[in-house]
Scaffold this active site. Structure first.
Site, PDB file in Angstrom:
ATOM      1  N   PHE A 264       0.848  -1.199   0.000  1.00  0.00           N
ATOM      2  CA  PHE A 264       0.000   0.000   0.000  1.00  0.00           C
ATOM      3  C   PHE A 264       0.881   1.245   0.000  1.00  0.00           C
ATOM      4  O   PHE A 264       0.762   2.119   0.844  1.00  0.00           O
ATOM      5  CB  PHE A 264      -1.001  -0.009   1.162  1.00  0.00           C
ATOM      6  CG  PHE A 264      -1.935  -1.179   1.081  1.00  0.00           C
ATOM      7  CD1 PHE A 264      -3.029  -1.154   0.229  1.00  0.00           C
ATOM      8  CD2 PHE A 264      -1.682  -2.328   1.814  1.00  0.00           C
ATOM      9  CE1 PHE A 264      -3.868  -2.249   0.115  1.00  0.00           C
ATOM     10  CE2 PHE A 264      -2.504  -3.434   1.706  1.00  0.00           C
ATOM     11  CZ  PHE A 264      -3.607  -3.395   0.855  1.00  0.00           C
ATOM     12  N   HIS A 265       1.816   1.232  -0.921  1.00  0.00           N
ATOM     13  CA  HIS A 265       2.655   2.398  -1.142  1.00  0.00           C
ATOM     14  C   HIS A 265       3.230   2.327  -2.559  1.00  0.00           C
ATOM     15  O   HIS A 265       3.100   1.301  -3.238  1.00  0.00           O
ATOM     16  CB  HIS A 265       3.775   2.492  -0.092  1.00  0.00           C
ATOM     17  CG  HIS A 265       4.714   1.336  -0.068  1.00  0.00           C
ATOM     18  ND1 HIS A 265       4.793   0.424   0.965  1.00  0.00           N
ATOM     19  CD2 HIS A 265       5.629   0.922  -0.976  1.00  0.00           C
ATOM     20  CE1 HIS A 265       5.707  -0.480   0.690  1.00  0.00           C
ATOM     21  NE2 HIS A 265       6.233  -0.207  -0.482  1.00  0.00           N
ATOM     22  N   ALA A 266       3.833   3.433  -2.960  1.00  0.00           N
ATOM     23  CA  ALA A 266       4.591   3.477  -4.219  1.00  0.00           C
ATOM     24  C   ALA A 266       5.926   4.121  -3.881  1.00  0.00           C
ATOM     25  O   ALA A 266       6.123   4.637  -2.767  1.00  0.00           O
ATOM     26  CB  ALA A 266       3.835   4.286  -5.266  1.00  0.00           C
TER      27      ALA A 266
ATOM     28  N   HIS B 200       1.441  -0.498  -4.995  1.00  0.00           N
ATOM     29  CA  HIS B 200       1.378  -1.962  -4.981  1.00  0.00           C
ATOM     30  C   HIS B 200       1.018  -2.490  -3.594  1.00  0.00           C
ATOM     31  O   HIS B 200       1.286  -1.841  -2.579  1.00  0.00           O
ATOM     32  CB  HIS B 200       2.696  -2.567  -5.461  1.00  0.00           C
ATOM     33  CG  HIS B 200       3.902  -2.093  -4.705  1.00  0.00           C
ATOM     34  ND1 HIS B 200       4.559  -0.930  -4.995  1.00  0.00           N
ATOM     35  CD2 HIS B 200       4.558  -2.637  -3.656  1.00  0.00           C
ATOM     36  CE1 HIS B 200       5.579  -0.779  -4.171  1.00  0.00           C
ATOM     37  NE2 HIS B 200       5.596  -1.806  -3.331  1.00  0.00           N
TER      38      HIS B 200
END
Ligand code: TYD
Length: 138
Positions: free
Chosen positions: A52-54, A99
Site C-alpha cells: 500500500f505504497h509506491a 502496490h
C-alpha cells in the site's frame, strides 16, 4: 500468469537436476538494474496485507521463492493483479506504481531486489498523494 503493460514478468533461469532446483539472478541481466538492496519477507500472516505504497525512484523485482501470494498494482491510471506462484517468475515493480500484497499461502517467502538503498523519503504512502505525484511527474 497474466501479463499486461503494467505487469512485467521477469523470468529467472532455472537449473534442474536430480538433486533439485537452482534459480539465479544477476544485476543488469535478468534484473534490469544494478542491485543495491535485497530483502525478504516470511512468516507472513495468511490474511495479512502488505505494501500500500509506491516509490518515487525505487524500482524493485519481487519473487515468491516459496508459496504464493496475490500482487495488486496500480499506476494511477490502470490497475492489475497477478498471483506470484512460480519461484522463477518475478514481477517488476517500477517506480510510481502503487502496490500491495495479500493472500499469503502458509510458508510464503517474498524476495525483493531493489535498485536503491532504503530511504523512507522515497515512499508515497498516501494514495491521494501518489495520484497527485504521478500526475505532476509524468
Ligand atoms: P515497508 O516497505 O513499509 O513494507 P510493507 O509496506 O510491506 O509494510 O517496510 C516495513 C518496515 O521495514 C518499515 O518500517 C521500513 C522498514 N524497512 C527497512 O528499514 N529497510 C528496508 O529495506 C525495507 C524494505 C523496510
Amino acid at each position: 500468469m497474466e501479463k499486461t503493460d503494467l505487469i512485467k514478468i521477469i523470468d529467472a533461469p532455472l537449473v534442474s537436476d536430480p538433486r533439485g532446483n537452482l534459480i539465479f539472478l544477476e544485476g543488469n541481466k535478468q534484473i534490469p538494474f544494478s542491485i543495491k538492496r535485497i530483502y525478504w519477507m516470511f512468516d507472513l500472516e495468511e490474511d495479512g496485507k502488505r505494501g500500500f505504497h509506491a516509490h518515487r525512484n525505487t524500482v524493485q523485482v519481487l519473487f515468491c521463492t516459496a508459496g504464493k501470494c496475490l500482487i495488486k498494482v496500480d499506476d494511477g491510471k490502470e490497475k492489475s493483479e497477478l498471483w506470484l506462484d512460480t519461484p522463477n517468475k518475478g514481477i517488476l515493480l517500477d517506480k510510481k506504481v502503487w502496490h500491495s500484497m495479500e493472500k499469503f499461502q502458509e510458508g510464503t517467502t517474498i524476495l525483493v531486489l531493489a535498485n536503491k538503498e532504503y530511504d523512507e523519503s522515497d515512499y508515497l504512502r498516501n494514495y491521494d498523494d501518489f495520484v497527485k505525484y504521478v500526475n505532476c511527474n509524468q
